[in-house]
Design an enzyme around this catalytic site. Sequence first.
Site, PDB file in Angstrom:
ATOM      1  N   LYS A   1      67.340  53.502 146.524  1.00  0.00           N
ATOM      2  CA  LYS A   1      67.271  53.542 145.058  1.00  0.00           C
ATOM      3  C   LYS A   1      66.562  52.297 144.540  1.00  0.00           C
ATOM      4  O   LYS A   1      65.734  52.378 143.629  1.00  0.00           O
ATOM      5  CB  LYS A   1      68.685  53.655 144.466  1.00  0.00           C
ATOM      6  CG  LYS A   1      69.272  55.046 144.633  1.00  0.00           C
ATOM      7  CD  LYS A   1      70.755  55.123 144.331  1.00  0.00           C
ATOM      8  CE  LYS A   1      71.264  56.538 144.651  1.00  0.00           C
ATOM      9  NZ  LYS A   1      72.715  56.672 144.626  1.00  0.00           N
TER      10      LYS A   1
ATOM     11  N   GLN B   1      77.825  53.517 143.221  1.00  0.00           N
ATOM     12  CA  GLN B   1      77.618  54.381 144.392  1.00  0.00           C
ATOM     13  C   GLN B   1      78.966  54.935 144.857  1.00  0.00           C
ATOM     14  O   GLN B   1      79.920  54.190 145.079  1.00  0.00           O
ATOM     15  CB  GLN B   1      76.923  53.574 145.512  1.00  0.00           C
ATOM     16  CG  GLN B   1      76.553  54.388 146.732  1.00  0.00           C
ATOM     17  CD  GLN B   1      75.516  55.469 146.433  1.00  0.00           C
ATOM     18  OE1 GLN B   1      74.653  55.311 145.574  1.00  0.00           O
ATOM     19  NE2 GLN B   1      75.596  56.577 147.135  1.00  0.00           N
TER      20      GLN B   1
ATOM     21  N   ASP C   1      74.061  58.580 135.914  1.00  0.00           N
ATOM     22  CA  ASP C   1      74.544  59.655 136.786  1.00  0.00           C
ATOM     23  C   ASP C   1      75.049  60.847 135.969  1.00  0.00           C
ATOM     24  O   ASP C   1      75.208  61.947 136.510  1.00  0.00           O
ATOM     25  CB  ASP C   1      75.727  59.152 137.631  1.00  0.00           C
ATOM     26  CG  ASP C   1      75.331  58.793 139.052  1.00  0.00           C
ATOM     27  OD1 ASP C   1      74.410  59.430 139.592  1.00  0.00           O
ATOM     28  OD2 ASP C   1      75.956  57.873 139.611  1.00  0.00           O
TER      29      ASP C   1
HETATM   30  N1  GUN Z   1      77.115  59.549 146.207  1.00  0.00           N
HETATM   31  C1  GUN Z   1      76.576  60.721 146.633  1.00  0.00           C
HETATM   32  N2  GUN Z   1      75.820  61.274 145.664  1.00  0.00           N
HETATM   33  C2  GUN Z   1      75.890  60.440 144.600  1.00  0.00           C
HETATM   34  C3  GUN Z   1      75.309  60.465 143.298  1.00  0.00           C
HETATM   35  O1  GUN Z   1      74.581  61.385 142.904  1.00  0.00           O
HETATM   36  N3  GUN Z   1      75.606  59.411 142.498  1.00  0.00           N
HETATM   37  C4  GUN Z   1      76.422  58.404 142.909  1.00  0.00           C
HETATM   38  N4  GUN Z   1      76.675  57.424 142.048  1.00  0.00           N
HETATM   39  N5  GUN Z   1      76.965  58.345 144.105  1.00  0.00           N
HETATM   40  C5  GUN Z   1      76.696  59.359 144.943  1.00  0.00           C
END
Ligand code: GUN
Length: 284
Positions: free
Chosen positions: A54, A98, A121
Site C-alpha cells: 500500500k 490493517q 476503507d
Molecule cells: N485486511 C484484509 N483486507 C483488508 C481491507 O480491505 N482493509 C483493511 N483495513 N484490512 C484488510
Amino acid sequence: MAARIIDGKAAALALRERIAERVSELKNTKGITPGLAVVLVGEDPASQIYVRNKGIACQKAGMHSETIILPAETTQDELEERIRELNEDPEIHGVLIQLPLPRHLNEEKALAVISPEKDVDGFHPVNAGRLLAGQNTVSPCTPKGVMHLLDIAGVELEGKEAVVIGRSNIVGKPMALMLLQRNCTVTICHSRTADLRSHTRRADILISAIGKPGFVTADMVKTGAAVIDVGINRVDGKVCGDVDYAAVQEIAGWLTPVPGGVGPMTIAMLLMNTLEAAERSLNE
Ligand code: GUN
C-alpha cells in the site's frame, strides 16, 4: 463456450495512471498532496506485505504515505490515541487500520475512532450506514473494485440475479449492497446456507468471497454467468482463488483469474478513496 477473462491487473494499472494524473493536478492547482496513513499492529507476515504494498502504491501515485507500525502488545487506548492524532493531522486524508488486529484489541471500537471523512476503507459505522441507506459515500475497496471490473467488462447488472457467497463486513455485505444499488436481485449465501448450489446456479453474476480453494465448481455455475473470484488462498505455496478455474472457464461467460483479478483492484480503489477524501477536504 470459453469465458472472457477479466484482466484485473491491466484494469488496475489503467486506473492507477488516471489517479496519478488527478493527484498531480490536485498538487498543481490546489497545492495539496493526498496522504494515506496505514496502521499495522503486530508482526503478521501477510499483513506486513499488504501494508508495504500500500505504501509503495501511494508513492507511485505521487501521494504522501505514512506507515505506523505498533508493537503487538499495544493497548486499545494507545491504538485509539494514535488514530486520534492521525484524525487531526492535516497531511493525512485517509487512515486505514490493517486487519486483522491482534486478538486482545477490539477491532470494531478501533475502526469507529477513525474520522468518517478519513475512513478510506468504508468500515466506519457511519459510512457503512450510508451505504445501507443508498447514499453517496466511501465504499469498501474490494467490492468497489469488483463493480469496476464488471463495468469495464460490460456485464449487464440491471434486473439480473446476483449471488454473493460470503457475508463478511469487508466484502460480502457491502458487495451485496452495491449490487442492489445497481438494481440486481441479490442473494447472500454463507456457510450455513442450505443447498448452496440451487442458489448459485441461478446467478447471472456470481461473486465468491469465501476463502476456500476449489469451492466453486462448474456444476454450481449457470452457463454464461459472470464469475468473480475474490478468494485469495495458498495451496502448496501457490496463490489461488475459490473457483475451480479450469472447469468454470468452460461454463462461465466471464471469469476473473487469481492472481491478477480482483486483488490488484483493491489497492487501486484504496488510492481512489484517498484521492477522493483529499478532494472532499477542500470543500469542508
Ligand atoms: N485486511 C484484509 N483486507 C483488508 C481491507 O480491505 N482493509 C483493511 N483495513 N484490512 C484488510
